[in-house]
Design a protein around this motif. Structure first.
Motif, mmCIF file in Angstrom:
data_model
loop_
_atom_site.group_PDB
_atom_site.id
_atom_site.type_symbol
_atom_site.label_atom_id
_atom_site.label_comp_id
_atom_site.label_asym_id
_atom_site.label_seq_id
_atom_site.Cartn_x
_atom_site.Cartn_y
_atom_site.Cartn_z
ATOM 1 N N GLY A 13 0.795 -1.078 -0.054
ATOM 2 C CA GLY A 13 0.123 0.157 -0.120
ATOM 3 C C GLY A 13 0.619 1.137 -0.120
ATOM 4 N N GLN A 14 2.104 1.325 0.525
ATOM 5 C CA GLN A 14 2.601 2.731 0.466
ATOM 6 C C GLN A 14 3.405 2.970 -0.877
ATOM 7 O OE1 GLN A 14 2.825 4.351 3.174
ATOM 8 N NE2 GLN A 14 1.583 3.033 4.323
ATOM 9 N N MET A 15 4.118 4.264 -0.754
ATOM 10 C CA MET A 15 4.673 4.567 -2.195
ATOM 11 C C MET A 15 5.976 3.840 -2.440
ATOM 12 S SD MET A 15 2.650 7.238 -3.507
ATOM 13 C CE MET A 15 4.018 8.016 -4.533
ATOM 14 N N LYS A 16 6.351 3.766 -3.605
ATOM 15 C CA LYS A 16 7.743 3.183 -3.916
ATOM 16 C C LYS A 16 8.693 3.877 -3.226
ATOM 17 C CE LYS A 16 9.680 3.182 -7.978
ATOM 18 N NZ LYS A 16 11.264 2.668 -8.378
ATOM 19 N N ALA A 17 9.762 3.104 -2.583
ATOM 20 C CA ALA A 17 10.772 3.812 -2.112
ATOM 21 C C ALA A 17 11.725 4.154 -3.134
ATOM 22 C CB ALA A 17 11.551 2.807 -1.049
ATOM 23 N N ALA A 52 9.895 -1.492 -7.677
ATOM 24 C CA ALA A 52 8.445 -1.614 -7.074
ATOM 25 C C ALA A 52 8.178 -3.018 -6.367
ATOM 26 C CB ALA A 52 7.441 -1.524 -8.027
ATOM 27 N N ARG A 53 8.717 -4.163 -6.880
ATOM 28 C CA ARG A 53 8.658 -5.360 -6.315
ATOM 29 C C ARG A 53 9.355 -5.358 -4.852
ATOM 30 N NH1 ARG A 53 8.453 -10.921 -7.973
ATOM 31 N NH2 ARG A 53 9.379 -12.083 -6.660
ATOM 32 N N LYS A 54 10.956 -4.963 -4.837
ATOM 33 C CA LYS A 54 11.381 -4.746 -3.699
ATOM 34 C C LYS A 54 11.041 -3.995 -2.720
ATOM 35 C CE LYS A 54 15.460 -5.870 -1.520
ATOM 36 N NZ LYS A 54 15.612 -7.146 -1.123
ATOM 37 N N SER A 55 10.211 -2.908 -3.068
ATOM 38 C CA SER A 55 9.607 -1.951 -1.952
ATOM 39 C C SER A 55 8.383 -2.578 -1.438
ATOM 40 C CB SER A 55 9.388 -0.749 -2.774
ATOM 41 O OG SER A 55 8.539 0.125 -1.942
ATOM 42 N N ALA A 56 7.641 -3.531 -2.311
ATOM 43 C CA ALA A 56 6.514 -4.150 -1.938
ATOM 44 C C ALA A 56 6.855 -5.164 -0.881
ATOM 45 C CB ALA A 56 5.823 -4.600 -2.949
ATOM 46 N N LEU A 57 7.758 -5.654 -1.243
ATOM 47 C CA LEU A 57 8.662 -6.923 -0.277
ATOM 48 C C LEU A 57 8.794 -6.507 1.115
ATOM 49 C CD1 LEU A 57 10.423 -9.240 -2.584
ATOM 50 C CD2 LEU A 57 8.385 -9.698 -1.525
ATOM 51 N N ASN A 58 9.550 -5.348 1.073
ATOM 52 C CA ASN A 58 10.115 -4.737 2.308
ATOM 53 C C ASN A 58 8.764 -4.356 3.138
ATOM 54 O OD1 ASN A 58 12.755 -5.148 1.913
ATOM 55 N ND2 ASN A 58 13.117 -3.025 1.072
ATOM 56 N N THR A 60 -2.947 0.335 -5.679
ATOM 57 C CA THR A 60 -2.060 -1.007 -5.548
ATOM 58 C C THR A 60 -1.543 -1.457 -6.852
ATOM 59 O OG1 THR A 60 -3.593 -1.937 -4.134
ATOM 60 C CG2 THR A 60 -2.331 -3.403 -4.961
ATOM 61 N N GLN A 61 -0.208 -1.648 -6.890
ATOM 62 C CA GLN A 61 0.578 -2.034 -7.822
ATOM 63 C C GLN A 61 0.904 -3.431 -8.107
ATOM 64 O OE1 GLN A 61 4.632 -0.418 -8.231
ATOM 65 N NE2 GLN A 61 4.173 0.463 -10.226
ATOM 66 N N LEU A 62 0.330 -4.015 -9.186
ATOM 67 C CA LEU A 62 0.137 -5.360 -9.499
ATOM 68 C C LEU A 62 1.498 -5.678 -10.382
ATOM 69 C CD1 LEU A 62 -1.234 -8.111 -8.826
ATOM 70 C CD2 LEU A 62 -2.486 -7.425 -10.847
ATOM 71 N N ILE A 63 2.353 -6.646 -10.101
ATOM 72 C CA ILE A 63 3.406 -6.971 -11.078
ATOM 73 C C ILE A 63 3.031 -8.174 -11.528
ATOM 74 C CG2 ILE A 63 6.007 -7.378 -11.063
ATOM 75 C CD1 ILE A 63 5.983 -5.615 -8.330
#
Length: 122
Positions: free
Chosen positions: A1-5, A10-16, A50-53
């Motif tokens: 849910g947060q902004m991409k770091a 985007a994947r690494k940010s979502a995993l974190n 939500t960003q879907l990869i």
């Protein structure tokens, strides 16, 4: 849910984010940590993106590369008109037949009293 770091995919940010939220949840449910701040920001569903990869666009069963069945040819259909299922399908259920008769009787009674459009009702 947060902004991409920044500086992260985007994947690494979502995993974190997922890892951080999981760790917070475990600490709170175990009682080792207590939430001291209350989240006052009300987030609507429209506000949150939500960003879907997606890596595979076509599912494997539609791809044609993998065969999920060991049988290569189609199954032959056997038609037996004297089978129990075929006979029951033709004759119908006694309960269903009884319910239809009751419904038909009720509609016929109702139509009998509807005199509009008849010689008696005009």
């Amino acid at each position: 849910g947060q902004m991409k770091a920044a500086g992260m995919s985007a994947r690494k940010s979502a995993l974190n984010d997922d890892q951080r939220m999981w760790e917070e949840n475990r600490l709170l449910t175990s009682g080792a940590a207590v939430r001291t701040e209350v989240d006052l920001d009300h987030v609507n569903e429209e506000d949150e993106r939500t960003q879907l990869i997606v890596h595979q666009i076509k599912p494997p069963f539609l791809d044609g590369r993998v065969a999920f069945s060991t049988q290569r040819e189609g199954v032959a259909t056997v038609r037996d008109s004297s089978s129990d299922m075929a006979r029951m399908a033709r004759e119908g259920s006694a309960t269903l037949r009884m319910l239809r008769e009751k419904k038909d009787k009720g509609t016929m009674r109702q139509r009998f009293w509807e005199l509009g459009g008849s010689k008696m009702g005009d």
